[in-house]
Scaffold this motif. Structure first.
Motif, PDB file in Angstrom:
ATOM      1  N   LEU B  69     -18.140  -2.346  -0.088  1.00 23.36           N
ATOM      2  CA  LEU B  69     -17.037  -1.949  -0.977  1.00 23.36           C
ATOM      3  C   LEU B  69     -15.710  -1.878  -0.216  1.00 23.36           C
ATOM      4  CD1 LEU B  69     -16.113  -0.926  -3.759  1.00 23.36           C
ATOM      5  CD2 LEU B  69     -16.750   1.378  -3.054  1.00 23.36           C
ATOM      6  N   VAL B  70     -15.726  -1.112   0.888  1.00 16.99           N
ATOM      7  CA  VAL B  70     -14.483  -0.935   1.663  1.00 16.99           C
ATOM      8  C   VAL B  70     -14.098  -2.245   2.362  1.00 16.99           C
ATOM      9  CG1 VAL B  70     -13.409   0.329   3.565  1.00 16.99           C
ATOM     10  CG2 VAL B  70     -14.925   1.521   1.972  1.00 16.99           C
ATOM     11  N   GLY B  71     -15.105  -2.877   2.980  1.00 19.59           N
ATOM     12  CA  GLY B  71     -14.837  -4.132   3.689  1.00 19.59           C
ATOM     13  C   GLY B  71     -14.334  -5.209   2.755  1.00 19.59           C
ATOM     14  N   GLY B  72     -14.985  -5.344   1.610  1.00 24.42           N
ATOM     15  CA  GLY B  72     -14.561  -6.360   0.636  1.00 24.42           C
ATOM     16  C   GLY B  72     -13.144  -6.116   0.152  1.00 24.42           C
ATOM     17  N   SER B  73     -12.844  -4.847  -0.164  1.00 23.95           N
ATOM     18  CA  SER B  73     -11.499  -4.517  -0.656  1.00 23.95           C
ATOM     19  C   SER B  73     -10.437  -4.811   0.400  1.00 23.95           C
ATOM     20  CB  SER B  73     -11.417  -3.029  -1.034  1.00 23.95           C
ATOM     21  OG  SER B  73     -12.424  -2.716  -1.945  1.00 23.95           O
ATOM     22  N   LEU B  74     -10.719  -4.357   1.644  1.00 25.16           N
ATOM     23  CA  LEU B  74      -9.739  -4.587   2.723  1.00 25.16           C
ATOM     24  C   LEU B  74      -9.564  -6.083   2.999  1.00 25.16           C
ATOM     25  CD1 LEU B  74     -10.630  -1.826   5.349  1.00 25.16           C
ATOM     26  CD2 LEU B  74      -8.447  -2.116   4.196  1.00 25.16           C
ATOM     27  N   ALA B  75     -10.685  -6.796   3.063  1.00 23.14           N
ATOM     28  CA  ALA B  75     -10.605  -8.239   3.364  1.00 23.14           C
ATOM     29  C   ALA B  75      -9.850  -8.969   2.259  1.00 23.14           C
ATOM     30  CB  ALA B  75     -12.011  -8.816   3.512  1.00 23.14           C
ATOM     31  N   LEU B  76     -10.142  -8.580   1.024  1.00 22.82           N
ATOM     32  CA  LEU B  76      -9.462  -9.204  -0.118  1.00 22.82           C
ATOM     33  C   LEU B  76      -7.955  -8.953  -0.044  1.00 22.82           C
ATOM     34  CD1 LEU B  76     -10.636 -10.822  -2.422  1.00 22.82           C
ATOM     35  CD2 LEU B  76     -10.632  -8.776  -3.823  1.00 22.82           C
ATOM     36  N   ALA B  77      -7.617  -7.687   0.224  1.00 19.48           N
ATOM     37  CA  ALA B  77      -6.190  -7.348   0.350  1.00 19.48           C
ATOM     38  C   ALA B  77      -5.560  -8.128   1.504  1.00 19.48           C
ATOM     39  CB  ALA B  77      -6.036  -5.851   0.584  1.00 19.48           C
ATOM     40  N   GLY B  78      -6.275  -8.196   2.632  1.00 22.05           N
ATOM     41  CA  GLY B  78      -5.752  -8.899   3.804  1.00 22.05           C
ATOM     42  C   GLY B  78      -5.565 -10.381   3.554  1.00 22.05           C
ATOM     43  N   ILE B  79      -6.544 -10.992   2.860  1.00 27.07           N
ATOM     44  CA  ILE B  79      -6.464 -12.446   2.607  1.00 27.07           C
ATOM     45  C   ILE B  79      -5.346 -12.743   1.608  1.00 27.07           C
ATOM     46  CG2 ILE B  79      -7.699 -14.408   1.596  1.00 27.07           C
ATOM     47  CD1 ILE B  79     -10.298 -13.140   2.743  1.00 27.07           C
ATOM     48  N   VAL B  80      -5.297 -11.952   0.538  1.00 28.28           N
ATOM     49  CA  VAL B  80      -4.316 -12.240  -0.520  1.00 28.28           C
ATOM     50  C   VAL B  80      -2.895 -11.878  -0.059  1.00 28.28           C
ATOM     51  CG1 VAL B  80      -3.606 -11.642  -2.860  1.00 28.28           C
ATOM     52  CG2 VAL B  80      -6.005 -12.010  -2.354  1.00 28.28           C
ATOM     53  N   ARG B  81      -2.751 -10.751   0.626  1.00 28.47           N
ATOM     54  CA  ARG B  81      -1.410 -10.345   1.082  1.00 28.47           C
ATOM     55  C   ARG B  81      -1.067 -10.943   2.436  1.00 28.47           C
ATOM     56  NH1 ARG B  81      -0.543  -4.188   1.035  1.00 28.47           N
ATOM     57  NH2 ARG B  81       1.580  -4.910   1.401  1.00 28.47           N
ATOM     58  N   ARG B  82      -1.997 -11.705   3.010  1.00 30.81           N
ATOM     59  CA  ARG B  82      -1.825 -12.358   4.308  1.00 30.81           C
ATOM     60  C   ARG B  82      -1.473 -11.336   5.393  1.00 30.81           C
ATOM     61  NH1 ARG B  82      -2.444 -17.362   3.612  1.00 30.81           N
ATOM     62  NH2 ARG B  82      -1.790 -17.906   5.709  1.00 30.81           N
ATOM     63  N   THR B  83      -2.299 -10.301   5.445  1.00 24.05           N
ATOM     64  CA  THR B  83      -2.135  -9.273   6.469  1.00 24.05           C
ATOM     65  C   THR B  83      -3.393  -9.286   7.331  1.00 24.05           C
ATOM     66  OG1 THR B  83      -0.987  -8.018   4.780  1.00 24.05           O
ATOM     67  CG2 THR B  83      -1.482  -6.860   6.811  1.00 24.05           C
ATOM     68  N   SER B  84      -3.238  -9.784   8.552  1.00 24.64           N
ATOM     69  CA  SER B  84      -4.415 -10.017   9.399  1.00 24.64           C
ATOM     70  C   SER B  84      -5.146  -8.724   9.778  1.00 24.64           C
ATOM     71  CB  SER B  84      -3.991 -10.757  10.661  1.00 24.64           C
ATOM     72  OG  SER B  84      -3.490 -12.013  10.328  1.00 24.64           O
ATOM     73  N   VAL B  85      -4.399  -7.605   9.875  1.00 24.63           N
ATOM     74  CA  VAL B  85      -5.067  -6.338  10.252  1.00 24.63           C
ATOM     75  C   VAL B  85      -6.096  -5.968   9.196  1.00 24.63           C
ATOM     76  CG1 VAL B  85      -4.717  -3.902  10.757  1.00 24.63           C
ATOM     77  CG2 VAL B  85      -2.998  -5.534  11.435  1.00 24.63           C
ATOM     78  N   PHE B  86      -5.677  -6.009   7.934  1.00 23.54           N
ATOM     79  CA  PHE B  86      -6.609  -5.683   6.841  1.00 23.54           C
ATOM     80  C   PHE B  86      -7.766  -6.676   6.808  1.00 23.54           C
ATOM     81  CE2 PHE B  86      -3.257  -3.417   3.993  1.00 23.54           C
ATOM     82  CZ  PHE B  86      -3.327  -2.318   4.835  1.00 23.54           C
ATOM     83  N   GLU B  87      -7.407  -7.937   6.999  1.00 24.77           N
ATOM     84  CA  GLU B  87      -8.444  -8.973   6.937  1.00 24.77           C
ATOM     85  C   GLU B  87      -9.478  -8.762   8.043  1.00 24.77           C
ATOM     86  OE1 GLU B  87      -6.976 -13.011   7.064  1.00 24.77           O
ATOM     87  OE2 GLU B  87      -9.001 -13.797   7.267  1.00 24.77           O
ATOM     88  N   ALA B  88      -8.990  -8.496   9.253  1.00 30.55           N
ATOM     89  CA  ALA B  88      -9.912  -8.298  10.387  1.00 30.55           C
ATOM     90  C   ALA B  88     -10.780  -7.054  10.175  1.00 30.55           C
ATOM     91  CB  ALA B  88      -9.116  -8.177  11.689  1.00 30.55           C
ATOM     92  N   LEU B  89     -10.146  -5.954   9.699  1.00 29.08           N
ATOM     93  CA  LEU B  89     -10.914  -4.731   9.446  1.00 29.08           C
ATOM     94  C   LEU B  89     -11.971  -4.973   8.370  1.00 29.08           C
ATOM     95  CD1 LEU B  89      -8.050  -2.051   9.440  1.00 29.08           C
ATOM     96  CD2 LEU B  89      -9.899  -2.242  11.112  1.00 29.08           C
ATOM     97  N   GLY B  90     -11.536  -5.603   7.285  1.00 27.99           N
ATOM     98  CA  GLY B  90     -12.446  -5.847   6.164  1.00 27.99           C
ATOM     99  C   GLY B  90     -13.584  -6.771   6.532  1.00 27.99           C
TER     100      GLY B  90
END
Lengths: 143, 151
Positions: B69-90
């Motif tokens: 849940l948390v990983g998917g949400s963070l990765a999704l946010a990171g991929i869509v907003r193009r924020t590598s920190v969120f993507e890497a965490l997720g």
């Protein structure tokens, strides 16, 4: 694998995974400024790529418009030249037709004249024959 | 500390969604799917998976749900907003979750889990590789700020 063993293994793995995730989070957060730098660079490249794409599209559109204008001008010149050639061809044809008609008329006159001369020649030959016959008859009478 | 230059955002959410779908179809789809799956795992515990029901581990199943849940949400946010920190965490959380689930399937179902289990382990490796690439780029970026490093 037995139920208890599986339970133990998966629990141990969950603990290890949890620890790993926490370590990973700390590691990633330490590098957040570098990661933000990567994002900024990526964004710059995207913006630049978008700009280049727009420039290429505009350049291409301009080139296409120029080419279209050039082609239209060339087509117009070609059409004009075709019209000129067609008019020239029509004039030449008319002139040659008149000339050929005159030649045919001349030839026909010559043929008729030749035929008339042949008739006259035939008549003259017949008269000569008659005169020769008379002459022979006259000679025969005196002999 | 590196002061990152941030150009004016010229791409909207729709552009970013399209880019995410075009450039990272696997990560994007997997992150999207794991959010509701993770929520179900958190709510239902080991009832969400036959493998975890066989093992009888509701806590681990819920932990797996949190990771998804948390990983998917963070990765999704990171991929869509193009924020590598969120993507890497997720993606890290998703990689851990996929590894946990793959192992759970093999342990819980035995030979019956020999398709799904290794499949999820492979997904875990692929996600971890993406995180490794992001971190390598970040390291290079930090080392040589003049160079352009693109994720």
């Amino acid at each position: 694998m037995g139920g208890l063993t599986s339970q133990f293994v998966i629990s141990a793995l969950a603990v290890v995974t949890g620890g790993g995730v926490i370590q990973g989070i700390v590691f990633i957060l330490r590098r957040r400024s570098d990661l933000a730098n990567v994002d900024a660079n990526t964004e710059k490249v995207r913006v630049e790529a978008d700009r280049v794409r727009s420039e290429i599209a505009a350049d291409l559109a301009s080139q296409l418009a120029d080419e279209a204008t050039r082609q239209a001008s060339r087509n117009l010149a070609l059409e004009k030249r075709i019209d000129e050639l067609q008019a020239q061809a029509a004039t030449d044809r008319s002139r040659y037709e008149t000339r050929i008609a005159a030649e045919i008329a001349g030839a026909t006159t010559l043929i008729l004249e030749v035929a008339a001369l042949r008739n006259e020649l035939g008549v003259a030959r017949r008269q000569i024959t008659i005169l020769e016959n008379r002459l022979n008859a006259a000679h025969g009478g005196t002999n | 500390m590196v002061h990152a230059y941030r150009p004016e955002p010229v791409f909207g959410v729709r552009d970013n969604l399209r880019t995410a779908w075009d450039v990272q179809p696997f990560s994007f789809t997997f992150s999207l799917v794991t959010v509701p799956v993770g929520l179900l795992a958190v709510l239902l515990g080991d009832r969400v998976s036959r493998a975890f029901s066989e093992i009888g581990e509701g806590v681990v199943s819920r932990f797996l749900g949190v990771l998804f849940l948390v990983g998917g949400s963070l990765a999704l946010a990171g991929i869509v907003r193009r924020t590598s920190v969120f993507e890497a965490l997720g993606l890290s959380a998703l990689s851990a979750g996929a590894a946990l689930y793959g192992t759970g399937v093999i342990l819980g179902l035995g030979m019956s889990g020999m398709v799904a289990g290794p499949g999820y382990l492979a997904i875990s490796v692929a996600l971890a590789r993406r995180v490794q690439i992001l971190l390598a780029l970040a390291e290079e970026s930090g080392r040589d700020a003049e160079q352009i490093w693109v994720a």
